[in-house]
Motif scaffolding. Sequence first.
Motif, PDB file in Angstrom:
ATOM      1  N   GLN A 256      30.859  76.127  22.445  1.00 38.93           N
ATOM      2  CA  GLN A 256      32.167  76.173  21.797  1.00 38.93           C
ATOM      3  C   GLN A 256      32.044  76.374  20.300  1.00 38.93           C
ATOM      4  OE1 GLN A 256      35.267  76.064  23.270  1.00 38.93           O
ATOM      5  NE2 GLN A 256      34.165  76.211  25.220  1.00 38.93           N
ATOM      6  N   ASN A 257      31.083  75.679  19.674  1.00 38.38           N
ATOM      7  CA  ASN A 257      30.885  75.837  18.234  1.00 38.38           C
ATOM      8  C   ASN A 257      30.360  77.225  17.888  1.00 38.38           C
ATOM      9  OD1 ASN A 257      31.733  73.218  17.693  1.00 38.38           O
ATOM     10  ND2 ASN A 257      29.675  72.361  17.938  1.00 38.38           N
ATOM     11  N   GLN A 259      30.994  79.911  19.582  1.00 36.48           N
ATOM     12  CA  GLN A 259      32.128  80.814  19.738  1.00 36.48           C
ATOM     13  C   GLN A 259      33.048  80.758  18.524  1.00 36.48           C
ATOM     14  OE1 GLN A 259      32.534  83.019  22.274  1.00 36.48           O
ATOM     15  NE2 GLN A 259      34.253  83.791  21.054  1.00 36.48           N
ATOM     16  N   ARG A 260      33.271  79.555  17.970  1.00 30.98           N
ATOM     17  CA  ARG A 260      34.103  79.442  16.767  1.00 30.98           C
ATOM     18  C   ARG A 260      33.461  80.172  15.597  1.00 30.98           C
ATOM     19  NH1 ARG A 260      35.853  74.256  18.801  1.00 30.98           N
ATOM     20  NH2 ARG A 260      33.960  73.227  18.061  1.00 30.98           N
ATOM     21  N   ASN A 263      34.038  83.876  16.071  1.00 31.70           N
ATOM     22  CA  ASN A 263      35.414  84.232  15.712  1.00 31.70           C
ATOM     23  C   ASN A 263      35.604  84.268  14.207  1.00 31.70           C
ATOM     24  OD1 ASN A 263      36.007  84.336  18.446  1.00 31.70           O
ATOM     25  ND2 ASN A 263      36.800  82.236  18.511  1.00 31.70           N
TER      26      ASN A 263
END
Length: 743
Positions: A256-257, A259-260, A263
């Motif tokens: 998740q990190n 992916q952030r 982005n």
Amino acid sequence: MTRVLSTLLGLAVLASTNLWGVLAIFDDEINSVDWQLSNIGKYECIVPVSIENSNDQLLVLSTLGDKSLLSWIDSTNGQLLDRLPLDFLATDATTSNRNELVLQKEGEVNVVIDPLNGLGNQDSDAAFDYQTYSSCRPDLSLVQSANGKLKVLDNDKQHVVYLQDLPENYSGVTYFKRCEDGSFDIITSTSAGEYQFSKVDNFEVTQSWARDESLTNIKAFAFLSAKDPLSSKIFAKISQEEFMSIPEAYTYRLSQNVQRLKNFIVERNFSVGNIVKDILLGEDDEATLLQKDINFGFLKYLIVATEEGRIVNLDARTGRKLWSFETQLKDISRIEATNSETEILIVAESGDLWHLDISAIEKAPFVLKKSHLPANRHAEPFENGEYIYLGLEDGSKTVFKIHKPRPNEEFYLLDHNETHLSASLYKDYAVENTWKIELDEGEKIIAFAKRDQSPVVSVGNILGNRTVLYKYLYPHLAAYVTGETSTETMTIRIIDTVTGELVHSVVHKDLVDLSSPINLVLGEHWCIYTYFSRAPVPEQKIAVIELYESLTPNERLSNTSSEIDALSNVLKPQVIQKAYIYPEIIKNLALTKTKFGITIRSVALELESGQITYLPKFILNARRAEEALMTADDKREFLNSPYVSAIPISDFTILTHHKHVLSGPSSELVSVATNLESTSIVCSLGHDIFCTRVSPSSQFDKLKPSFQKGQLISTVIGLLLVCFFIRPMVDTKKLKTKWFVKG
């Protein structure tokens, strides 16, 4: 060579840290953290400031409590220019041929005022003449309204020279002035308190504006916190991790990190320059600022009820109106949020009870249910709106249950009016009276306050010699002020709300002016009250009573291992009190509230001059002594200062700055906490609405937008580089020292 290189590198670091100069400034946050809705009220009469055709100002006569208010409006744009409260109630007004404003009071007494400056003219012989142009009853013989249309006829009443659609809830024409050249000014009003101005010249509207006066005289209110839209997403992700093993959860969170981060890079088009710029110098966009306001608790919704029965939702940051909802209830007494702030209860004195769904807080609500309670003089929801305590007109009491009650619940309820106080116990679905205090004849209750239930962070005051004076923190306390007109005396009583027992009382016999505002607040172990007296000289006074377990340092009488039983409490406080003189009449008091109660407690004061200020509690200290009587330990005590009888108004504590707030006779001064411990929201709700943020202990938990983020990061990077190059030199020097080698 290495030493020279490190020196040059150090100078380069210092230069890099000052690339952007010193940007930290002390900025005035006026108009960015406060806002005001300046209202006029219902337009009783509108007259021109001058009878000349070139006049560009209008005078509006309205009601402020039981007296009148004069307001100046720019007729070109509707801007409020000035307001003047009068000390009498005017029943009619007109402009004389000499451009004088003539007001008529009861008994056909005329008051002449210069409309340009608002000064009275006692030498004028102008009389009130209803034939004089523009009275409070304008000539509407040329105006017709029918079939949803407003028509203006010519002088012969043969032709329509102006036609417009009637506004929704149209109630009438408040002002009409026709000039010799055929142009005219007209103001229409609605039942919701909205006024529309139009100036028509040559059959065309050349000027128009509208003013919304619906938020005049707030009758009830409630504050709601904004829901964080990201919290549900975060909760969903956390819920997924609950069913994973530790390695799986770690891998999931790492992905998740990552992916952030992807982005973040994609949004900046893979540009290193944009990434560095946003990290070092980037400013927050609107979405980021909104999320910060939600996280900090600044985004709150102020839901108010007007005297005409309209429910309005305001953004407490800016005063922006989000929606309005008509109930037609003229006697709303209470608004209470319930069901996790997804519903609100609207309680009226007539007994009407409405449930409104506000789950989509920024959209108009809808009615869930309507109920009818007995007609009441007092309604107080408790337990998050699950119950409503009602004091009925005949003196009886009852509790209305919103939802199915839980068994074995007990609640102590306190009620009062001008002549008595009474307490009740709600148990087994019935209300049982426990005690009652009847006042003597000629005595009435002027002010009442329950103990503030904010968190207590310390059980005692630390003295200058490191000893502790323990506070009296008994939670079941209330205070009330009674006055006796015949003797001009005032009594303050602090009582136990469970047993009705008198804890402490103070009598003031210095010719108290009972017609002036008398205010009272009850904090964790202290009581502050204000009054105006005429002896020995007329002056505003503010006094404080402090309650301690013992006045002997380090002597604690309460048991820390068990909770005191209210019915068998034998511990009585020892009291210290002090009075101060204040330079202006105090109209309202409120305690500033913070989330954890760590910030220095302060008292917000609404003055009759239209200003709002605050006083830190340590200034209103009952233990302050004259400097000659202070010991060395007293001088070492934190925030302790010598006693001075007069408290001046500090310019740094004026919350309204240059604004002038007309609060009205039944206004309320309230404070709500934010998620930042340093910051509290203070609002005055009455004729005007004013809100601001106050930080009595400074904003110690929030960085200013002008904080030198880039300069700080570059300084840290520069120091790391310096350490990287200097470390080999230090290691070499240590090695040579061990081998006694002279370098």
